[in-house]
Design a protein around this motif. Structure first.
Motif, PDB file in Angstrom:
ATOM      1  N   LYS A  46       2.796  14.417  -5.358  1.00  0.00           N
ATOM      2  CA  LYS A  46       1.910  13.857  -4.331  1.00  0.00           C
ATOM      3  C   LYS A  46       0.454  14.123  -4.682  1.00  0.00           C
ATOM      4  O   LYS A  46      -0.411  13.273  -4.498  1.00  0.00           O
ATOM      5  CB  LYS A  46       2.224  14.470  -2.963  1.00  0.00           C
ATOM      6  N   ASP A  49      -0.542  11.749  -7.445  1.00  0.00           N
ATOM      7  CA  ASP A  49      -0.727  10.399  -6.913  1.00  0.00           C
ATOM      8  C   ASP A  49      -2.065  10.296  -6.177  1.00  0.00           C
ATOM      9  O   ASP A  49      -2.801   9.318  -6.325  1.00  0.00           O
ATOM     10  CB  ASP A  49       0.410  10.022  -5.964  1.00  0.00           C
ATOM     11  N   ARG A  50      -2.362  11.307  -5.390  1.00  0.00           N
ATOM     12  CA  ARG A  50      -3.622  11.315  -4.643  1.00  0.00           C
ATOM     13  C   ARG A  50      -4.814  11.349  -5.597  1.00  0.00           C
ATOM     14  O   ARG A  50      -5.798  10.632  -5.414  1.00  0.00           O
ATOM     15  CB  ARG A  50      -3.645  12.523  -3.702  1.00  0.00           C
ATOM     16  N   SER A  53      -5.234   7.930  -7.174  1.00  0.00           N
ATOM     17  CA  SER A  53      -5.834   7.002  -6.197  1.00  0.00           C
ATOM     18  C   SER A  53      -7.336   7.213  -6.099  1.00  0.00           C
ATOM     19  O   SER A  53      -8.116   6.255  -6.089  1.00  0.00           O
ATOM     20  CB  SER A  53      -5.216   7.201  -4.811  1.00  0.00           C
ATOM     21  N   ARG A  74      -3.497   2.537  -3.578  1.00  0.00           N
ATOM     22  CA  ARG A  74      -2.335   3.416  -3.427  1.00  0.00           C
ATOM     23  C   ARG A  74      -1.742   3.633  -4.809  1.00  0.00           C
ATOM     24  O   ARG A  74      -1.583   2.672  -5.574  1.00  0.00           O
ATOM     25  CB  ARG A  74      -1.291   2.782  -2.516  1.00  0.00           C
ATOM     26  N   ALA A  75      -1.422   4.881  -5.142  1.00  0.00           N
ATOM     27  CA  ALA A  75      -0.834   5.192  -6.443  1.00  0.00           C
ATOM     28  C   ALA A  75       0.469   5.943  -6.238  1.00  0.00           C
ATOM     29  O   ALA A  75       0.590   6.770  -5.330  1.00  0.00           O
ATOM     30  CB  ALA A  75      -1.793   6.041  -7.269  1.00  0.00           C
ATOM     31  N   ARG A  76       1.430   5.616  -7.095  1.00  0.00           N
ATOM     32  CA  ARG A  76       2.703   6.332  -7.071  1.00  0.00           C
ATOM     33  C   ARG A  76       3.288   6.316  -8.476  1.00  0.00           C
ATOM     34  O   ARG A  76       3.607   5.258  -9.007  1.00  0.00           O
ATOM     35  CB  ARG A  76       3.662   5.691  -6.091  1.00  0.00           C
ATOM     36  N   ASP A  77       3.377   7.489  -9.070  1.00  0.00           N
ATOM     37  CA  ASP A  77       3.934   7.646 -10.419  1.00  0.00           C
ATOM     38  C   ASP A  77       3.237   6.753 -11.438  1.00  0.00           C
ATOM     39  O   ASP A  77       3.889   6.143 -12.292  1.00  0.00           O
ATOM     40  CB  ASP A  77       5.441   7.358 -10.421  1.00  0.00           C
ATOM     41  N   VAL A  80      -0.276   1.591  -9.572  1.00  0.00           N
ATOM     42  CA  VAL A  80      -1.352   1.454  -8.587  1.00  0.00           C
ATOM     43  C   VAL A  80      -1.210   0.123  -7.870  1.00  0.00           C
ATOM     44  O   VAL A  80      -0.954  -0.914  -8.496  1.00  0.00           O
ATOM     45  CB  VAL A  80      -2.729   1.541  -9.282  1.00  0.00           C
TER      46      VAL A  80
END
Length: 120
Positions: A46, A49-50, A53, A74-77, A80
């Protein structure tokens, strides 16, 4: 005397039973989440990811001529997603290009739309 002994035994049995059922119910959510394959993201994931972002947001803010007031990141793994709105197609492409240039970004999903301003 026998009734007092029965009461004590019943109370003890109920306390043991309550403690056992509590232990089982406390384990149930974690077992259910693991069996469903939906493991919660680790705090370090997390945090990463933050950070990604924020890095993309900073890069967008530094891009000349790009209005970032309507852009959400928003970013996840490493993936984006850009959402929100921009004023024209040049800004839409520019935002995607800038996001792709940030270190750590593996892919960009551009869900930006045009904001024409006004009523309709």
């Amino acid at each position: 005397m026998k009734s007092n002994l029965r009461c004590v035994l019943c109370a003890s049995f109920l306390l043991i039973l309550a403690g056992t059922s509590h232990a089982q119910s406390a384990n149930a959510p974690s077992d259910a989440s693991n069996s469903a394959g939906a493991m919660p993201a680790a705090p370090s994931a997390k945090k990463a990811d933050r950070a990604l972002s924020h890095a993309v947001r900073r890069a967008l803010a530094k891009a000349p001529g790009l209005d970032v007031s309507g852009i959400f990141v928003r970013a996840r793994d490493g993936a984006v997603t850009l959402s929100g709105s921009v004023r024209n197609s040049d800004q839409l492409r520019q935002a995607e290009d800038v996001a792709r240039s940030v270190q750590g970004v593996n892919s960009v999903s551009n869900k930006l739309t045009y904001f024409h301003g006004g009523n309709g």
